[in-house]
Enzyme design. Sequence first.
Site, PDB file in Angstrom:
ATOM      1  N   ASP A   1       0.919  -1.257  -0.115  1.00 40.29           N
ATOM      2  CA  ASP A   1       0.043  -0.016   0.138  1.00 40.29           C
ATOM      3  C   ASP A   1       1.023   1.169   0.121  1.00 40.29           C
ATOM      4  O   ASP A   1       1.768   1.597   0.960  1.00 40.29           O
ATOM      5  CB  ASP A   1      -0.866  -0.108   1.262  1.00 40.29           C
ATOM      6  CG  ASP A   1      -1.672   1.206   1.231  1.00 40.29           C
ATOM      7  OD1 ASP A   1      -1.689   2.108   0.699  1.00 40.29           O
ATOM      8  OD2 ASP A   1      -2.770   1.003   2.021  1.00 40.29           O
TER       9      ASP A   1
ATOM     10  N   TYR B   1      -5.590  17.598  -7.267  1.00 40.37           N
ATOM     11  CA  TYR B   1      -4.899  16.774  -8.192  1.00 40.37           C
ATOM     12  C   TYR B   1      -3.948  17.649  -9.071  1.00 40.37           C
ATOM     13  O   TYR B   1      -2.691  17.035  -9.061  1.00 40.37           O
ATOM     14  CB  TYR B   1      -5.805  16.268  -9.335  1.00 40.37           C
ATOM     15  CG  TYR B   1      -5.561  15.228 -10.077  1.00 40.37           C
ATOM     16  CD1 TYR B   1      -5.328  13.854  -9.733  1.00 40.37           C
ATOM     17  CD2 TYR B   1      -5.278  15.331 -11.544  1.00 40.37           C
ATOM     18  CE1 TYR B   1      -4.655  12.966 -10.545  1.00 40.37           C
ATOM     19  CE2 TYR B   1      -4.707  14.501 -12.479  1.00 40.37           C
ATOM     20  CZ  TYR B   1      -4.675  13.219 -11.893  1.00 40.37           C
ATOM     21  OH  TYR B   1      -4.281  12.108 -12.846  1.00 40.37           O
TER      22      TYR B   1
ATOM     23  N   LYS C   1       0.139  16.908  -8.742  1.00 42.60           N
ATOM     24  CA  LYS C   1       1.060  16.331 -10.148  1.00 42.60           C
ATOM     25  C   LYS C   1       1.900  17.438 -10.616  1.00 42.60           C
ATOM     26  O   LYS C   1       3.052  17.080 -10.905  1.00 42.60           O
ATOM     27  CB  LYS C   1      -0.093  16.182 -11.023  1.00 42.60           C
ATOM     28  CG  LYS C   1      -1.191  14.952 -10.706  1.00 42.60           C
ATOM     29  CD  LYS C   1      -0.360  13.648 -10.500  1.00 42.60           C
ATOM     30  CE  LYS C   1      -1.042  12.603 -10.552  1.00 42.60           C
ATOM     31  NZ  LYS C   1      -0.501  11.280 -10.597  1.00 42.60           N
TER      32      LYS C   1
ATOM     33  N   THR D   1      -8.643   4.102 -18.269  1.00 40.88           N
ATOM     34  CA  THR D   1      -8.277   3.253 -17.452  1.00 40.88           C
ATOM     35  C   THR D   1      -9.362   2.951 -16.478  1.00 40.88           C
ATOM     36  O   THR D   1     -10.230   3.687 -16.194  1.00 40.88           O
ATOM     37  CB  THR D   1      -6.802   3.171 -16.825  1.00 40.88           C
ATOM     38  OG1 THR D   1      -7.196   4.583 -15.947  1.00 40.88           O
ATOM     39  CG2 THR D   1      -5.980   3.668 -17.947  1.00 40.88           C
TER      40      THR D   1
HETATM   41  P1  NAD Z   1      -5.494   2.898 -12.599  1.00 42.43           P
HETATM   42  O1  NAD Z   1      -6.574   3.323 -11.625  1.00 42.43           O
HETATM   43  O2  NAD Z   1      -5.526   1.705 -13.540  1.00 42.43           O
HETATM   44  O3  NAD Z   1      -4.015   2.614 -11.931  1.00 42.43           O
HETATM   45  C1  NAD Z   1      -3.545   3.182 -10.503  1.00 42.43           C
HETATM   46  C2  NAD Z   1      -3.211   1.983  -9.673  1.00 42.43           C
HETATM   47  O4  NAD Z   1      -2.755   2.448  -8.572  1.00 42.43           O
HETATM   48  C3  NAD Z   1      -4.128   1.088  -9.790  1.00 42.43           C
HETATM   49  O5  NAD Z   1      -3.410  -0.273  -9.864  1.00 42.43           O
HETATM   50  C4  NAD Z   1      -4.409   1.383  -8.188  1.00 42.43           C
HETATM   51  O6  NAD Z   1      -4.848   0.124  -7.608  1.00 42.43           O
HETATM   52  C5  NAD Z   1      -2.961   1.788  -7.432  1.00 42.43           C
HETATM   53  N1  NAD Z   1      -2.971   2.178  -6.192  1.00 42.43           N
HETATM   54  C6  NAD Z   1      -4.097   3.031  -6.090  1.00 42.43           C
HETATM   55  N2  NAD Z   1      -4.116   3.565  -4.733  1.00 42.43           N
HETATM   56  C7  NAD Z   1      -2.885   2.494  -4.352  1.00 42.43           C
HETATM   57  C8  NAD Z   1      -2.356   2.582  -2.946  1.00 42.43           C
HETATM   58  N3  NAD Z   1      -2.557   3.173  -1.882  1.00 42.43           N
HETATM   59  N4  NAD Z   1      -1.166   1.797  -3.075  1.00 42.43           N
HETATM   60  C9  NAD Z   1      -0.713   1.110  -4.071  1.00 42.43           C
HETATM   61  N5  NAD Z   1      -1.161   1.188  -5.190  1.00 42.43           N
HETATM   62  C10 NAD Z   1      -2.361   1.846  -5.247  1.00 42.43           C
HETATM   63  O7  NAD Z   1      -5.244   4.356 -13.427  1.00 42.43           O
HETATM   64  P2  NAD Z   1      -3.996   4.754 -14.505  1.00 42.43           P
HETATM   65  O8  NAD Z   1      -4.752   5.478 -15.017  1.00 42.43           O
HETATM   66  O9  NAD Z   1      -3.296   3.664 -14.943  1.00 42.43           O
HETATM   67  O10 NAD Z   1      -3.057   5.644 -13.444  1.00 42.43           O
HETATM   68  C11 NAD Z   1      -1.541   5.632 -13.394  1.00 42.43           C
HETATM   69  C12 NAD Z   1      -1.164   6.839 -13.303  1.00 42.43           C
HETATM   70  O11 NAD Z   1      -1.235   7.699 -14.143  1.00 42.43           O
HETATM   71  C13 NAD Z   1      -1.644   7.635 -11.812  1.00 42.43           C
HETATM   72  O12 NAD Z   1      -0.796   8.226 -11.190  1.00 42.43           O
HETATM   73  C14 NAD Z   1      -2.600   8.653 -12.589  1.00 42.43           C
HETATM   74  O13 NAD Z   1      -2.721  10.040 -11.929  1.00 42.43           O
HETATM   75  C15 NAD Z   1      -1.978   9.094 -13.941  1.00 42.43           C
HETATM   76  N6  NAD Z   1      -2.578   9.482 -15.074  1.00 42.43           N
HETATM   77  C16 NAD Z   1      -3.682   8.991 -15.464  1.00 42.43           C
HETATM   78  C17 NAD Z   1      -4.654   9.691 -16.272  1.00 42.43           C
HETATM   79  C18 NAD Z   1      -5.840   9.026 -16.935  1.00 42.43           C
HETATM   80  O14 NAD Z   1      -6.582   9.580 -17.647  1.00 42.43           O
HETATM   81  N7  NAD Z   1      -6.324   7.663 -16.798  1.00 42.43           N
HETATM   82  C19 NAD Z   1      -4.187  10.816 -16.728  1.00 42.43           C
HETATM   83  C20 NAD Z   1      -3.200  11.378 -16.283  1.00 42.43           C
HETATM   84  C21 NAD Z   1      -2.176  10.757 -15.294  1.00 42.43           C
END
Ligand code: NAD
Length: 246
Positions: A63, A155, A159, A190
């Site tokens: 975590d 957010y 970031k 996602t």
């Molecule tokens: P996602 O939800 O599939 O992935 C996020 C992952 O983080 C998940 O596997 C989740 O279980 C894990 N997570 C959350 N809380 C946690 C914790 N306490 N400990 C360990 N793991 C934890 O979404 P994603 O889009 O793949 O996100 C990945 C990264 O990309 C993030 O940092 C997100 O902010 C960034 N991001 C995503 C987008 C988008 O549009 N999806 C856009 C810009 C940036």
Amino acid sequence: MKRLKDKTAIVTGSTSGIGEATARLFAEEGAKVIIAGRRREKGEQIAVEIRKDGGEAIFIQADMTQEEDIQKLVNSSIEAFGKIDILVNNAGRIIEKPFIELTREDWDQFVALDAFSYFRMMQLVLPHMERQGSGNIVNVTSLAAISVMPTHALYSFVKAGITHMSKVVAAEYADKGIRVNCLLPGVVYTEMIADNPNTPHMEKIIPMGRMSTSEEQAKSILFLASEDSSYMTGTSMVADGGIRGI
Ligand code: NAD
């Protein structure tokens, strides 16, 4: 020639989305991958699938809001593979609320994951990388770091903070063989955004007319994590289908 041959890589939050796609791609490119996340069953399953395909991967449950778990993740990775060449800080969640409604609890929870885990992971892997005289860190932040979207105040704050902090860390370690870069994804389909009622409307504002896949973001992360980007450090690389240009 595989681009990450003999490299060991930790990918946080790699039981889904961008992190999972990155773990799978890194393994295809020859890396020994540490899949880090909370969901044991999912993480073990991804590791098994990678190994079945001839790659090397283990799952470590963590975590990323918990200091002890973060320390255990780094120690167990070293125990398993003897070194850490690449760190991809990716675990995160999104928080969308009008600014005035944000609470102290939101602050504590969000900063703990999307800021503290990136910060502490870098602090823990850098001494190992410094000893070996090489290392590569990719911090997955967001287009929100450099753009303005209502309801994204917290957010964007986190970031943007991590994106700028990465530049400072990059400068401190540039002469030690260690590179630190950020990937700023635009809208990626996602779990994070799948249930958001605004998601279907997002495609209309993306010049490319579609959201990104996780695999597309993973390819950009691979570029930053490999020698293909050997002269890049402190960079904020955007992969957003053209939104920033609007
Ligand atoms: P996602 O939800 O599939 O992935 C996020 C992952 O983080 C998940 O596997 C989740 O279980 C894990 N997570 C959350 N809380 C946690 C914790 N306490 N400990 C360990 N793991 C934890 O979404 P994603 O889009 O793949 O996100 C990945 C990264 O990309 C993030 O940092 C997100 O902010 C960034 N991001 C995503 C987008 C988008 O549009 N999806 C856009 C810009 C940036």
